[in-house]
Design an enzyme around this catalytic site. Structure first.
Site, PDB file in Angstrom:
ATOM      1  N   THR A 135       8.853  33.253 -56.647  1.00 39.45           N
ATOM      2  CA  THR A 135       7.637  33.829 -57.242  1.00 39.45           C
ATOM      3  C   THR A 135       7.494  35.324 -56.950  1.00 39.45           C
ATOM      4  OG1 THR A 135       5.223  33.753 -57.072  1.00 39.45           O
ATOM      5  CG2 THR A 135       6.431  33.042 -55.139  1.00 39.45           C
ATOM      6  N   ASP A 136       6.733  36.003 -57.791  1.00 38.82           N
ATOM      7  CA  ASP A 136       6.452  37.426 -57.528  1.00 38.82           C
ATOM      8  C   ASP A 136       5.489  37.599 -56.347  1.00 38.82           C
ATOM      9  OD1 ASP A 136       4.110  36.501 -58.724  1.00 38.82           O
ATOM     10  OD2 ASP A 136       3.995  38.085 -60.242  1.00 38.82           O
ATOM     11  N   GLU A 137       4.831  36.493 -55.939  1.00 34.71           N
ATOM     12  CA  GLU A 137       3.833  36.616 -54.854  1.00 34.71           C
ATOM     13  C   GLU A 137       4.467  37.021 -53.525  1.00 34.71           C
ATOM     14  OE1 GLU A 137       0.726  33.781 -54.581  1.00 34.71           O
ATOM     15  OE2 GLU A 137       0.546  33.579 -56.741  1.00 34.71           O
ATOM     16  N   LYS A 164       7.145  30.737 -49.545  1.00 34.47           N
ATOM     17  CA  LYS A 164       8.165  31.036 -50.565  1.00 34.47           C
ATOM     18  C   LYS A 164       9.056  32.195 -50.082  1.00 34.47           C
ATOM     19  CE  LYS A 164       8.683  29.493 -54.189  1.00 34.47           C
ATOM     20  NZ  LYS A 164       9.454  28.313 -54.681  1.00 34.47           N
TER      21      LYS A 164
HETATM   22  P1  NAD Z   1       4.203  22.331 -59.754  1.00 31.67           P
HETATM   23  O1  NAD Z   1       3.294  22.211 -58.588  1.00 31.67           O
HETATM   24  O2  NAD Z   1       3.664  22.096 -61.126  1.00 31.67           O
HETATM   25  O3  NAD Z   1       5.432  21.326 -59.580  1.00 31.67           O
HETATM   26  C1  NAD Z   1       6.088  21.150 -58.363  1.00 31.67           C
HETATM   27  C2  NAD Z   1       6.938  19.886 -58.460  1.00 31.67           C
HETATM   28  O4  NAD Z   1       7.608  19.728 -57.201  1.00 31.67           O
HETATM   29  C3  NAD Z   1       6.111  18.613 -58.684  1.00 31.67           C
HETATM   30  O5  NAD Z   1       6.711  17.828 -59.676  1.00 31.67           O
HETATM   31  C4  NAD Z   1       6.136  17.921 -57.329  1.00 31.67           C
HETATM   32  O6  NAD Z   1       6.041  16.510 -57.427  1.00 31.67           O
HETATM   33  C5  NAD Z   1       7.483  18.366 -56.783  1.00 31.67           C
HETATM   34  N1  NAD Z   1       7.520  18.326 -55.312  1.00 31.67           N
HETATM   35  C6  NAD Z   1       6.597  18.844 -54.449  1.00 31.67           C
HETATM   36  N2  NAD Z   1       6.950  18.591 -53.177  1.00 31.67           N
HETATM   37  C7  NAD Z   1       8.136  17.916 -53.238  1.00 31.67           C
HETATM   38  C8  NAD Z   1       9.014  17.390 -52.242  1.00 31.67           C
HETATM   39  N3  NAD Z   1       8.728  17.493 -50.945  1.00 31.67           N
HETATM   40  N4  NAD Z   1      10.151  16.781 -52.646  1.00 31.67           N
HETATM   41  C9  NAD Z   1      10.453  16.661 -53.958  1.00 31.67           C
HETATM   42  N5  NAD Z   1       9.640  17.126 -54.945  1.00 31.67           N
HETATM   43  C10 NAD Z   1       8.498  17.748 -54.589  1.00 31.67           C
HETATM   44  O7  NAD Z   1       4.869  23.765 -59.628  1.00 31.67           O
HETATM   45  P2  NAD Z   1       5.302  24.786 -60.770  1.00 31.67           P
HETATM   46  O8  NAD Z   1       4.145  25.628 -61.103  1.00 31.67           O
HETATM   47  O9  NAD Z   1       6.016  24.067 -61.838  1.00 31.67           O
HETATM   48  O10 NAD Z   1       6.326  25.691 -59.941  1.00 31.67           O
HETATM   49  C11 NAD Z   1       7.698  25.327 -59.852  1.00 31.67           C
HETATM   50  C12 NAD Z   1       8.421  26.369 -59.032  1.00 31.67           C
HETATM   51  O11 NAD Z   1       8.284  27.643 -59.636  1.00 31.67           O
HETATM   52  C13 NAD Z   1       7.870  26.509 -57.615  1.00 31.67           C
HETATM   53  O12 NAD Z   1       8.953  26.712 -56.747  1.00 31.67           O
HETATM   54  C14 NAD Z   1       6.982  27.742 -57.685  1.00 31.67           C
HETATM   55  O13 NAD Z   1       6.922  28.383 -56.440  1.00 31.67           O
HETATM   56  C15 NAD Z   1       7.721  28.568 -58.704  1.00 31.67           C
HETATM   57  N6  NAD Z   1       6.888  29.492 -59.506  1.00 31.67           N
HETATM   58  C16 NAD Z   1       5.770  29.057 -60.146  1.00 31.67           C
HETATM   59  C17 NAD Z   1       5.056  29.939 -60.933  1.00 31.67           C
HETATM   60  C18 NAD Z   1       3.825  29.512 -61.694  1.00 31.67           C
HETATM   61  O14 NAD Z   1       3.155  30.354 -62.292  1.00 31.67           O
HETATM   62  N7  NAD Z   1       3.479  28.245 -61.741  1.00 31.67           N
HETATM   63  C19 NAD Z   1       5.490  31.264 -61.070  1.00 31.67           C
HETATM   64  C20 NAD Z   1       6.636  31.682 -60.385  1.00 31.67           C
HETATM   65  C21 NAD Z   1       7.335  30.775 -59.615  1.00 31.67           C
HETATM   66  O1  DAU Z   2       2.410  34.786 -59.553  1.00 29.66           O
HETATM   67  C1  DAU Z   2       3.070  33.566 -59.578  1.00 29.66           C
HETATM   68  C2  DAU Z   2       2.187  32.500 -58.981  1.00 29.66           C
HETATM   69  O2  DAU Z   2       1.162  32.221 -59.942  1.00 29.66           O
HETATM   70  C3  DAU Z   2       2.948  31.220 -58.634  1.00 29.66           C
HETATM   71  O3  DAU Z   2       3.887  31.510 -57.643  1.00 29.66           O
HETATM   72  C4  DAU Z   2       1.976  30.132 -58.156  1.00 29.66           C
HETATM   73  O4  DAU Z   2       2.676  28.931 -57.914  1.00 29.66           O
HETATM   74  C5  DAU Z   2       0.943  29.913 -59.233  1.00 29.66           C
HETATM   75  O5  DAU Z   2      -0.014  28.957 -58.805  1.00 29.66           O
HETATM   76  C6  DAU Z   2       0.237  31.224 -59.596  1.00 29.66           C
HETATM   77  O6  DAU Z   2      -0.570  31.680 -58.476  1.00 29.66           O
HETATM   78  P1  DAU Z   2      -2.041  32.288 -58.689  1.00 29.66           P
HETATM   79  O7  DAU Z   2      -2.801  32.143 -57.448  1.00 29.66           O
HETATM   80  O8  DAU Z   2      -1.959  33.631 -59.307  1.00 29.66           O
HETATM   81  O9  DAU Z   2      -2.564  31.255 -59.831  1.00 29.66           O
HETATM   82  P2  DAU Z   2      -3.997  30.564 -60.035  1.00 29.66           P
HETATM   83  O10 DAU Z   2      -4.003  29.947 -61.381  1.00 29.66           O
HETATM   84  O11 DAU Z   2      -4.401  29.734 -58.870  1.00 29.66           O
HETATM   85  O12 DAU Z   2      -4.985  31.835 -60.060  1.00 29.66           O
HETATM   86  C7  DAU Z   2      -4.831  32.862 -61.035  1.00 29.66           C
HETATM   87  C8  DAU Z   2      -5.895  33.898 -60.744  1.00 29.66           C
HETATM   88  O13 DAU Z   2      -7.180  33.317 -61.033  1.00 29.66           O
HETATM   89  C9  DAU Z   2      -5.953  34.333 -59.292  1.00 29.66           C
HETATM   90  O14 DAU Z   2      -6.313  35.702 -59.237  1.00 29.66           O
HETATM   91  C10 DAU Z   2      -7.082  33.486 -58.703  1.00 29.66           C
HETATM   92  C11 DAU Z   2      -8.026  33.298 -59.870  1.00 29.66           C
HETATM   93  N1  DAU Z   2      -8.766  32.030 -59.926  1.00 29.66           N
HETATM   94  C12 DAU Z   2      -8.072  30.867 -59.747  1.00 29.66           C
HETATM   95  C13 DAU Z   2      -8.702  29.655 -59.781  1.00 29.66           C
HETATM   96  C14 DAU Z   2      -7.954  28.348 -59.570  1.00 29.66           C
HETATM   97  C15 DAU Z   2     -10.124  32.031 -60.180  1.00 29.66           C
HETATM   98  O15 DAU Z   2     -10.741  33.081 -60.366  1.00 29.66           O
HETATM   99  N2  DAU Z   2     -10.756  30.813 -60.229  1.00 29.66           N
HETATM  100  C16 DAU Z   2     -10.119  29.628 -60.028  1.00 29.66           C
HETATM  101  O16 DAU Z   2     -10.786  28.554 -60.061  1.00 29.66           O
END
Ligand code: NAD
Ligand code: DAU
Length: 353
Positions: A135-137, A164
């Site tokens: 992730t970019d975080e 991460k």
């Molecule tokens: P998600 O939470 O939707 O899915 C995670 C999956 O991992 C689920 O299916 C869960 O059951 C599985 N999992 C969790 N713990 C596990 C374990 N111990 N063993 C096996 N499986 C397990 O997450 P996502 O949003 O699809 O993110 C996927 C990947 O991409 C993550 O590594 C996250 O850090 C990265 N990522 C997410 C975002 C985003 O915006 N969602 C952005 C950048 C990177």
């Molecule tokens: O940047 C990549 C990341 O983006 C991934 O690595 C993470 O897995 C993914 O969850 C996401 O993280 P964020 O914290 O940015 O996503 P989230 O949807 O939780 O929040 C987006 C923005 O909105 C953040 O600034 C927090 C804010 N927010 C979030 C929630 C859930 C609110 O204002 N209200 C809310 O209820």
């Protein structure tokens, strides 16, 4: 036929990656390993679950002996690792869950890959690949200007991003120390179908549907760089197939939005789709206590990926958000089942590790 392990394939991004690989590469055997936590749902993959080149294995990446045995039996040629605890707010409540899955789980996978690939390490590693999806975080928070590049120093602020970052360091360390053929990508915020409704966009879609408050942390001034999830999956495909070992790529949409503006746009789209008077959904916006350690701004510079590997985002945000809303409105049953946990319980009983 090559065999690839995709971890976390029942989650949001993982399900799109599994679907892309299973349908685009019929000669690749895809094994989806997922623990099916609250965030994982096999309903996300119903359309491809009977494909001959696809198989699901239920299991926990934290369980080292299970992981070692699985690698020993399956002899995977490559891994795309997406399994993770992914929600920042949950990491603030339960940091240890994130250490276990995101760090220990990743190291377990690295160890298992090292073990089965070790005879060829340093000699012939062609065709082997450990791709870590990050992730970019990990880069921390930006001020008003600037963008994250692949050279930006790591500066994580939440337990999620720290876990991460830790996993990224382990992946690079296994590349440097043991010659493991590793690749990492760091992506910005994804949105699109199958996004679990705890994250900002699907949470607000669900709440607007149910006329519930839309909780905006702080003043809604925080900025995220949104990318349509299928564009992320395409980037993973390109990087997986063409990147050199040991490289890192940033993936992002060049699409920065303040949270409040995302939600206002979403409200406008939802009013139109639900035939409500303009301004109806905006009345649900409620400013709530800010997230602890809330990063102000993320923005990804994906020039390296665009120039070297030719990837670019395909969708404008307005178009992608409308597509996303359409999907959620057409898939009410999915939304109901993931929020109630009913379907997950059903599958959890069907599959045992
Ligand atoms: P998600 O939470 O939707 O899915 C995670 C999956 O991992 C689920 O299916 C869960 O059951 C599985 N999992 C969790 N713990 C596990 C374990 N111990 N063993 C096996 N499986 C397990 O997450 P996502 O949003 O699809 O993110 C996927 C990947 O991409 C993550 O590594 C996250 O850090 C990265 N990522 C997410 C975002 C985003 O915006 N969602 C952005 C950048 C990177
Ligand atoms: O940047 C990549 C990341 O983006 C991934 O690595 C993470 O897995 C993914 O969850 C996401 O993280 P964020 O914290 O940015 O996503 P989230 O949807 O939780 O929040 C987006 C923005 O909105 C953040 O600034 C927090 C804010 N927010 C979030 C929630 C859930 C609110 O204002 N209200 C809310 O209820």
């Amino acid at each position: 036929m090559k065999k690839i392990l995709i971890t976390g394939g029942a989650g949001f991004i993982g399900s799109h990656v599994v679907r892309l690989f299973v349908t685009k590469y019929p000669n690749l055997q895809v094994v989806n390993l997922d623990k099916l936590t609250y965030a994982g749902n096999l309903m996300n993959l119903i359309d491809i679950e009977n494909r001959e080149n696809y198989r699901f294995v239920k299991g926990d990446i934290v369980d080292a002996s299970f992981i070692n045995e699985l690698f020993e039996i399956e002899q995977f040629d490559a891994v795309i690792h997406l399994a993770a605890e992914s929600h920042v707010d949950r990491s603030i409540e339960n940091p240890l869950d994130f250490v276990m899955t995101n760090i220990i789980g990743t190291v377990n996978l690295l160890n298992a890959a090292k073990k089965i690939w070790s005879p060829s390490l340093g000699k012939e590693i062609a065709g082997k690949r450990f791709y870590h999806v990050s992730t970019d975080e990990v880069y921390g928070s930006l001020g008003e200007t600037g963008m994250f590049t692949e050279e930006t120093k790591y500066d994580p602020h939440s337990p999620y991003s720290a876990s991460k970052a830790g996993s990224d360091h382990f992946v690079r360390a296994y590349g440097d120390t043991y010659g493991l053929p590793v690749v990492i990508s760091n992506c910005s915020n994804n949105y699109g179908p199958f996004h679990f409704p705890e994250k900002l966009i699907p949470l607000c879609i669900n709440n607007i549907k149910n006329s519930k408050p839309l909780p905006i942390y702080g003043k809604g001034e925080n900025v995220r760089d949104w990318l349509f999830v299928e564009d992320h999956a395409r980037a993973i495909d390109v990087i997986f197939h063409t990147a050199k070992n040991g490289t890192t790529y940033n993936i992002g949409g060049h699409n920065e939005w303040k949270n409040i503006d995302v939600i206002r746009l979403l409200c406008t789209i939802m009013d139109r789709k639900l035939n409500k008077a303009t301004g109806t959904s905006e009345k649900l916006i409620t400013f709530v206590k800010d997230r602890a350690g809330h990063d102000l701004r993320y923005a990804i510079d994906s020039t390296k990926l665009q120039n070297e590997l030719g990837w670019k985002p395909s969708l404008q945000f307005e178009e992608g958000l409308e597509k996303t809303v359409d999907w959620y409105l057409a898939n009410e049953e999915w939304l109901e089942r993931v929020t109630s946990g009913a379907y997950q319980d059903y599958y959890n009983k069907q599959y045992t590790q």
